[in-house]
Design a protein around this motif. Structure first.
Motif, PDB file in Angstrom:
ATOM      1  N   TYR A 160       0.718  -1.861   2.471  1.00 53.90           N
ATOM      2  CA  TYR A 160       1.747  -0.864   2.186  1.00 53.90           C
ATOM      3  C   TYR A 160       1.393   0.037   0.999  1.00 53.90           C
ATOM      4  O   TYR A 160       2.231   0.804   0.549  1.00 53.90           O
ATOM      5  CB  TYR A 160       3.085  -1.554   1.955  1.00 53.90           C
ATOM      6  CG  TYR A 160       3.655  -2.185   3.210  1.00 53.90           C
ATOM      7  CD1 TYR A 160       4.078  -1.406   4.271  1.00 53.90           C
ATOM      8  CD2 TYR A 160       3.747  -3.575   3.332  1.00 53.90           C
ATOM      9  CE1 TYR A 160       4.600  -1.977   5.422  1.00 53.90           C
ATOM     10  CE2 TYR A 160       4.272  -4.160   4.480  1.00 53.90           C
ATOM     11  CZ  TYR A 160       4.690  -3.354   5.521  1.00 53.90           C
ATOM     12  OH  TYR A 160       5.209  -3.926   6.666  1.00 53.90           O
ATOM     13  N   HIS A 181       9.795  -2.349   7.937  1.00 51.66           N
ATOM     14  CA  HIS A 181       8.682  -2.196   6.994  1.00 51.66           C
ATOM     15  C   HIS A 181       9.192  -1.932   5.575  1.00 51.66           C
ATOM     16  O   HIS A 181       8.600  -2.424   4.601  1.00 51.66           O
ATOM     17  CB  HIS A 181       7.761  -1.066   7.447  1.00 51.66           C
ATOM     18  CG  HIS A 181       7.016  -1.389   8.704  1.00 51.66           C
ATOM     19  ND1 HIS A 181       6.024  -2.346   8.748  1.00 51.66           N
ATOM     20  CD2 HIS A 181       7.124  -0.892   9.969  1.00 51.66           C
ATOM     21  CE1 HIS A 181       5.547  -2.429   9.986  1.00 51.66           C
ATOM     22  NE2 HIS A 181       6.200  -1.556  10.751  1.00 51.66           N
ATOM     23  N   ALA A 215       6.527   3.285   4.930  1.00 50.55           N
ATOM     24  CA  ALA A 215       7.325   2.532   5.904  1.00 50.55           C
ATOM     25  C   ALA A 215       7.567   3.367   7.159  1.00 50.55           C
ATOM     26  O   ALA A 215       7.523   2.850   8.290  1.00 50.55           O
ATOM     27  CB  ALA A 215       8.652   2.105   5.287  1.00 50.55           C
ATOM     28  N   TYR A 268       4.324   3.396   9.332  1.00 48.04           N
ATOM     29  CA  TYR A 268       4.131   2.189  10.134  1.00 48.04           C
ATOM     30  C   TYR A 268       5.196   2.071  11.228  1.00 48.04           C
ATOM     31  O   TYR A 268       4.931   1.546  12.312  1.00 48.04           O
ATOM     32  CB  TYR A 268       4.113   0.953   9.240  1.00 48.04           C
ATOM     33  CG  TYR A 268       2.789   0.756   8.556  1.00 48.04           C
ATOM     34  CD1 TYR A 268       1.649   0.444   9.292  1.00 48.04           C
ATOM     35  CD2 TYR A 268       2.665   0.902   7.185  1.00 48.04           C
ATOM     36  CE1 TYR A 268       0.421   0.275   8.668  1.00 48.04           C
ATOM     37  CE2 TYR A 268       1.441   0.734   6.554  1.00 48.04           C
ATOM     38  CZ  TYR A 268       0.319   0.417   7.303  1.00 48.04           C
ATOM     39  OH  TYR A 268      -0.900   0.253   6.689  1.00 48.04           O
ATOM     40  N   THR A 281      -0.090  -7.842   1.559  1.00 43.85           N
ATOM     41  CA  THR A 281       1.061  -6.944   1.716  1.00 43.85           C
ATOM     42  C   THR A 281       0.911  -5.706   0.846  1.00 43.85           C
ATOM     43  O   THR A 281       1.196  -4.578   1.277  1.00 43.85           O
ATOM     44  CB  THR A 281       2.358  -7.682   1.356  1.00 43.85           C
ATOM     45  OG1 THR A 281       2.468  -8.853   2.156  1.00 43.85           O
ATOM     46  CG2 THR A 281       3.575  -6.802   1.587  1.00 43.85           C
ATOM     47  N   MET A 330       8.409  -4.150   2.087  1.00 44.61           N
ATOM     48  CA  MET A 330       7.924  -3.580   0.823  1.00 44.61           C
ATOM     49  C   MET A 330       8.805  -3.996  -0.347  1.00 44.61           C
ATOM     50  O   MET A 330       8.314  -4.391  -1.410  1.00 44.61           O
ATOM     51  CB  MET A 330       7.871  -2.058   0.938  1.00 44.61           C
ATOM     52  CG  MET A 330       6.896  -1.551   1.992  1.00 44.61           C
ATOM     53  SD  MET A 330       6.974   0.251   2.243  1.00 44.61           S
ATOM     54  CE  MET A 330       6.038   0.828   0.836  1.00 44.61           C
TER      55      MET A 330
END
Length: 728
Positions: free
Chosen positions: A121, A432, A406, A409, A117, A436
């Motif tokens: 991100y 998204h 975010a 994406y 993750t 995060m």
């Protein structure tokens, strides 16, 4: 109360000017060896010949309280001793401990389950491993002294009798090392005195030796001893992990100052020299002014004015803040005089104090469920952050959630769909963003579990209420208040992007969704007209604009993600922030093009501020618009989101001068703002310094919440200041 400027004789002016000159030489030497420095202007003295061979654990790293404590003790004993001939104080630091030792965390204790993750991100600050972003209560140290702290450790070690002695043994090794290091400076000062022919300098070395000798035996009892104790702390705190919080300097030292002045063993000019010596030693964050916890009395004192004068006379990077609040009925004019004088000094010097704003900090903090009285106890003690000295573990400014990632994406998800609309983009963006935030929360859970046995707050534990008494590190129950911050960044980048899509794609239909995706994928290559079409909307900061509405909506959703639930495993409180530090270029480098017309790799927006140039074409003084936008989009729970004001001195002369800036500071405080950083310099000087930094070695600026020599900064960091300045 006497509010006049301090009368300083030629002797003490010469000493303070000598420290200024020495600081420039020291800085030049560091830049020559290390290159540009894009952080606080740390006051370490560079000793190229100094090396250190650490004792490591089986994995080759230095971690755990005992291993750190033993190494730190050796480090203090081995590093060079230092006394500047113009200073009233002994000691320095030679760089952070991790420059000399493999200071780390055991691999099995790292949150590898978050690796995927974090990578996706691009989360470079994920809530795990953050250090020192809390405020010590230096009254503990001033009351106990180094020897008293050692006795306290030994008392609670015996009382608690823990099965694993690691915590107490490490803390004891640290304080033993500090006492040996202080004693060594006593001896060093005596040696310098024996060689010195100048009567004043010889007497000063002898006085330094006496003070350090006294501090080996008991707590500080005089103003000079108290200031020297704080200098010891600064050096040790910075060395361990670049700590930088000191606290409310005027209230910490007021009792010593008044007692010594009354007894005749201290003069005001000597006090200014000693405070200037402390500022020369390091740029630890301090505050003057403010309210008592009850809110019924102002704490500004004569010493507050002397501290401000010391900063003004020294003219080097100094991280001093003034707490600003609405006038209190029945109180004297001293706080307003202090505020106005600080603005005058900023205009004269080009930089000055920052302004920590009462309403947004205290009332915001109370929204977390705490009494507002506790909010008033929070002091400005970091680049942007505030904390209750000795009682709060907030870790502000150690996390970053880049909301523009975010959005990226979200756009990619939408590009893969046959049906495209703004509601679906919002849904994917929030999906998204939530991922995060949850990643950082999980990082904090892991941090809570493992930091005591890996990288404890071995220095700050000594100056907090609870860790020594409980045998627990600050991070896992050593103090009563754990309210961990998560900073969202790129607010304006995302808000302007949503507004541009809404206007140009959805409503005006000047671009199709497919064309938008093509522009982003090709980084606007050969499409400058369309890029400018997206950029030249009414952006965040323009009153009543779509972008401003989007900024509030994004802020609200982000705050809800943080406040809606604690961490899953240990139920730790999360407090939202909106602070980017000066890392807007670093976070922009890995970010693709965005729909606000920003090229791939360009900087993201600062904190909760509008992007530079947002007010072009608006017939209003842009600093006011900027201040209104920042106040409107505060996270609202007491953590600072700064307003940067970079103003041409020529503009000030034609726009009400000092009184206009004082009014703006008060207005921003009443509107809910939390922090103001200000530079006042001529446009011509700044641009020349940007082109040739070496020609202006003593130009000091506030970058974000911290101050630095402009010449010390990289070209990218200088550029963001130039961009802000030209916008104003």
């Amino acid at each position: 109360m006497n509010t006049e400027k301090t009368k300083v004789s030629p002797l003490y002016l010469q000493l303070i000017e000598g420290m200024h000159r020495d600081k420039l030489k020291i800085n030049d030497a560091k830049l020559a060896r290390h290159g540009s420095i894009d952080i606080d202007d740390h006051g370490f003295i560079d000793f190229p010949e100094f090396t250190f061979e650490p004792e490591t654990c089986e994995d080759g790293l230095v971690h755990g309280c005992v291993c750190i404590g033993r190494n730190f003790r050796r480090f203090l004993n081995e590093m060079p001793k230092y006394i500047n001939p113009n200073s009233a104080l002994a000691c320095c630091w030679v760089g952070t401990f991790d420059r000399f030792a493999p200071f780390g965390i055991a691999d099995e204790d790292k949150p590898h389950e978050l690796d995927e993750t974090i990578k996706k991100y691009r989360i470079t600050q994920a809530g795990f491993g953050g250090m020192n972003h809390l405020c010590p209560d230096m009254e503990i140290g001033l009351r106990e002294g180094w020897k008293g702290l050692l006795e306290k450790i030994r008392y609670y070690r015996k009382k608690n009798n823990p099965p694993d002695p690691d915590f107490y043994e490490g803390e004891e090794q640290l304080v033993l090392g500090i006492l040996e290091w202080v004693k060594a400076h006593q001896v060093y000062a005596q040696e310098l005195a024996a060689k010195e022919s100048d009567p004043f300098l010889r007497d000063n070395y002898l006085a330094i030796a006496k003070v350090n000798g006294e501090l080996c035996e008991h707590e500080p009892r005089t103003f000079r001893e108290a200031v020297q104790f704080l200098a010891h702390f600064q050096a040790v705190d910075r060395t361990f992990y670049a700590g930088g919080a000191l606290g409310a300097l005027d209230t910490l030292l007021e009792e010593y100052f008044e007692r010594d002045i009354e007894s005749g063993i201290l003069t005001e000019e000597e006090a200014v020299w000693m405070i200037a010596s402390l500022f020369f030693n390091d740029t630890h964050y301090t505050q003057i002014g403010g309210l008592t916890p009850a809110g019924d009395r102002e704490v500004t004192s004569r010493l507050s004015f002397l501290i401000l004068d010391a900063m003004h006379l020294l003219k080097i990077p100094t991280n001093l803040g003034i707490r600003v609040h609405a006038p209190i009925a029945g109180q004297g004019p001293e706080p307003e005089i202090l505020l106005k004088r600080s603005v005058e000094y900023t205009i004269e010097d080009g930089y000055g104090v920052c302004y920590s704003l009462e309403k947004g900090i205290s009332e915001g903090f109370s929204k977390n469920g705490f009494p507002v009285e506790l909010g008033r106890m929070r002091v400005k003690c970091g680049c942007n952050w505030v904390a209750i000295p000795g009682r709060e573990y907030p870790l502000q400014d150690v996390t970053r959630v880049n909301m523009a990632v975010a959005l990226h994406y979200g756009l990619k998800d939408l590009q893969a769909q046959e049906t495209r609309d703004l509601d679906l983009l919002w849904e994917r963006f929030t999906y998204h963003l939530q991922a995060m935030v949850e990643c950082v929360k999980a990082g904090y859970d892991k941090h809570y579990e493992v930091m005591q046995r890996n990288r404890p707050e071995i220095v700050l534990n000594l100056f907090m209420h609870g860790p020594i008494e409980r045998g627990l590190n600050c991070s896992n129950g050593g103090v009563d208040i754990l309210d961990l911050n998560i900073d969202g960044i790129a607010l304006a980048t995302v808000a302007d992007s949503f507004a541009a899509i809404e206007q140009r794609v959805v409503e005006e239909k000047k671009l199709t969704w497919d064309r938008l995706f093509e522009l982003l994928d090709t980084n606007y290559e050969g499409a400058e007209r369309e890029r400018l079409m997206l950029k030249n909307i009414r952006r965040f900061g323009s009153p009543g604009s779509r972008a401003q509405d989007w900024a509030v909506r994004i802020r609200d959703y982000y705050v809800a993600l943080c406040k809606g639930s604690p961490t899953r495993k240990h139920h730790l409180m999360i407090v939202p922030g909106l602070f980017s530090h000066g890392d807007v270029y670093a976070y922009g480098k890995t970010l693709e093009a965005t729909p606000n017309g920003r090229f791939a790799g360009d900087a993201i927006s600062h904190s909760s501020e509008p992007d530079p140039g947002f007010a072009r074409g608006v017939d209003t003084f842009s600093p006011v618009l900027k201040a209104n936008a920042v106040a409107l989009t505060q996270a609202g729970y007491g953590n600072s989101a700064p307003l940067h004001l970079d103003i041409d001195t020529g503009l000030i002369q034609h726009s009400g001068g000092v009184d206009a800036l004082v009014a703006l500071i008060h207005a921003h405080e009443q509107a809910g703002g939390t922090l103001i950083n200000m530079n006042c310099v001529s446009k011509e000087k700044l641009l020349k310094a940007h082109e040739d930094p070496k020609a202006y070695p003593d130009l000091v600026v506030r970058v974000t919440g911290y101050s630095a020599f402009f010449a010390s900064l990289s070209k990218e960091y200088r550029q963001q200041i130039v961009d802000r300045f030209l916008d104003e």
